[in-house]
Design an enzyme around this catalytic site. Structure first.
Site, short mmCIF file in Angstrom:
data_model
loop_
_atom_site.label_atom_id
_atom_site.label_comp_id
_atom_site.label_asym_id
_atom_site.label_seq_id
_atom_site.Cartn_x
_atom_site.Cartn_y
_atom_site.Cartn_z
N GLY A 4 -9.59 4.10 2.30
CA GLY A 4 -9.33 3.13 3.35
C GLY A 4 -8.54 1.92 2.87
O GLY A 4 -8.39 1.68 1.67
N THR A 5 -8.06 1.14 3.84
CA THR A 5 -7.18 0.01 3.52
C THR A 5 -7.90 -1.09 2.75
O THR A 5 -7.32 -1.70 1.85
CB THR A 5 -6.59 -0.57 4.81
N GLN A 9 -4.82 3.77 -7.37
CA GLN A 9 -6.00 3.91 -6.52
C GLN A 9 -6.60 5.28 -6.78
O GLN A 9 -6.02 6.31 -6.46
CB GLN A 9 -5.61 3.77 -5.04
N ALA A 56 -0.12 4.47 -1.77
CA ALA A 56 -0.85 5.51 -2.52
C ALA A 56 -0.86 6.87 -1.82
O ALA A 56 -1.12 7.88 -2.47
CB ALA A 56 -2.29 5.06 -2.77
N GLY A 57 -0.59 6.90 -0.54
CA GLY A 57 -0.79 8.12 0.21
C GLY A 57 0.29 9.16 0.03
O GLY A 57 1.45 8.85 -0.28
N GLY A 61 -5.50 -0.44 17.49
CA GLY A 61 -6.44 -1.52 17.29
C GLY A 61 -5.82 -2.79 17.84
O GLY A 61 -4.67 -3.11 17.53
N HIS A 114 29.48 26.55 5.38
CA HIS A 114 30.46 26.80 6.43
C HIS A 114 29.81 27.42 7.66
O HIS A 114 28.77 28.07 7.57
CB HIS A 114 31.60 27.70 5.93
N ASN A 132 -2.52 -4.43 16.44
CA ASN A 132 -2.48 -4.74 15.01
C ASN A 132 -1.35 -3.93 14.36
O ASN A 132 -1.34 -2.70 14.41
CB ASN A 132 -3.82 -4.38 14.38
N LEU A 160 0.85 -1.18 0.00
CA LEU A 160 0.00 0.00 0.00
C LEU A 160 0.89 1.24 0.00
O LEU A 160 1.58 1.53 0.98
CB LEU A 160 -0.91 -0.01 1.21
#
Length: 396
Positions: free
Chosen positions: A84-85, A79, A8-9, A138, A314, A163, A6
């Protein structure tokens, strides 16, 4: 077996570092974080990848190509909208068969853990991690060796198993993804799809992640990940080190790089290609320097990520900072990295003051930032891409 990644974000919490590239392409130990994940998966025996991409996806496909150079196949799936996942994983339906692994492009995980996941026989397997504050995650409830329930940020967690966002699925998950309703966050959550799978009496197991788990959600997480990965680095010195430069510990020097006399470098440090380092500078541990970077006389750098084409000429100090590409530091620029009262440093993330949990944190600087001479930058400052400071200015 294939891995669905995943990626896409944009990574809005990582701004301004993601103003031009997606979060998964931000460098850690001089490689995009996504490359560390791909390398670990290949080492674990993964032979094909499906990248779910979106924001500035061309930077991913241009870097990784077809996968042929790595001996694998890579498919790119766009996507259209990040919902969402579960929605993201659903895009892989036509590209995988039987079992497949799901990896997050911003979660670093070891090859040994991925290998253990691929060897499991259940209908689905969730990677979990023992955590001290399970109510922030979660978590799973278990019955024997199986998962009986997934609970999002419970007030009274039934376990300390959080999770970790890495999964093994079979093709049957796609049917459930199509039935998954919108969550209160107005997203299609893969945890809801998994709960439907559990409720159907499928065999859903869990695999405890014993190794390091690095979830990169905010800019300073890059520094933590960088320090961990540099500790395991095998140094390679391909550039030229002049006789009176001092390199101590694991210091990698890329092709075409010149380390001038008087430079003092303490590893672990990795320096990219075609850099000009020194003379008379001090580079301290846990520092990553990209390609074509110049670090000049009387410059001190400590625990930083400095991206490609940046010039620190410098009389400058930078500590515990992330510096974007094509930045230029005027002489005498100083970056503060420790509050005078020793308290945690707060940072503006998406318009909110956020506790970094760190006592030391310097500047988060986007691409193409220029500082005037004798600029002072206060702790936890975020500087937008393309911004500049006046000579003698205090930035906070």
């Amino acid at each position: 077996m294939k891995a669905v990644v995943l990626a896409a974000g944009e990574g809005t919490r990582m701004r301004p570092l993601t103003s031009e590239i997606p979060k998964v392409m931000l460098p850690i130990a001089n490689k995009p974080m996504l490359e560390h994940i791909v390398d670990a998966a290949i080492e674990a025996g993964i032979e094909g990848f499906v990248f779910i991409t979106g924001y500035n996806e061309e930077s991913i496909s241009e870097y990784f190509g077809s996968g042929e150079e790595r001996g694998v196949t890579i498919d790119y799936v766009h996507q259209k909208e990040q919902l969402g996942t579960a929605n993201a994983i659903g895009y892989a339906k036509e590209y995988v068969k039987d079992k497949f692994i799901v990896l997050n492009g911003d979660v670093l995980v070891s090859s040994s853990h991925i290998r253990r996941m691929t060897e499991r026989k259940e209908d689905a397997v969730i990677t979990v991690k023992h955590v001290e504050n399970p109510s922030d995650f979660g978590v799973i409830e278990i019955s024997g060796d199986n998962v009986s329930r997934i609970i999002e940020k419970p007030e009274n967690p039934p376990t300390d198993l959080a999770n970790a966002g890495i999964y093994l699925f079979r093709e049957s998950i796609f049917e459930l993804i199509e039935k998954t309703p919108l969550s209160p966050r107005e997203e299609y959550e893969i945890t809801d799809s998994l709960q439907m799978l559990i409720d159907s009496d499928a065999n859903v197991g869990y695999e405890v992640l014993e190794e390091e788990w690095i979830d990169i959600g905010r800019p300073w997480d890059l520094l933590d990940a960088n320090a961990v990965l540099l500790e395991d680095m095998k140094p390679v010195r391909s550039g030229l080190v002049e006789p009176n430069a001092t390199l101590i510990g694991d210091v990698s020097v890329g092709e075409g790089t010149l380390i001038r006399n008087g430079a003092y470098i303490i590893g672990p440090v990795v320096i990219g290609k075609d850099c000009d380092i020194g003379p008379n500078c001090f580079i301290r541990p846990s520092t990553t320097i990209g390609d074509r970077v110049h670090i000049g006389n009387a410059v001190e750098v400590k625990n930083c990520i400095i991206m490609d084409d940046t010039k620190i000429g410098h009389l400058t100090y930078i500590g515990d900072s992330i510096i974007g590409r094509k930045c230029n530091f005027g002489a005498g620029t100083k970056v503060a990295n420790l509050r005078h009262d020793g308290r945690n440093i707060k940072v503006n993330i998406k318009g909110k003051r956020t506790d970094s949990g760190r006592r030391k944190l310097g500047v988060i600087m986007g691409d193409d930032v220029h500082t005037g001479i004798n600029t002072s930058i206060n702790v936890g400052t975020v500087m937008k891409s393309g911004s500049f400071t006046k000579p003698g200015e205090l930035v906070r």
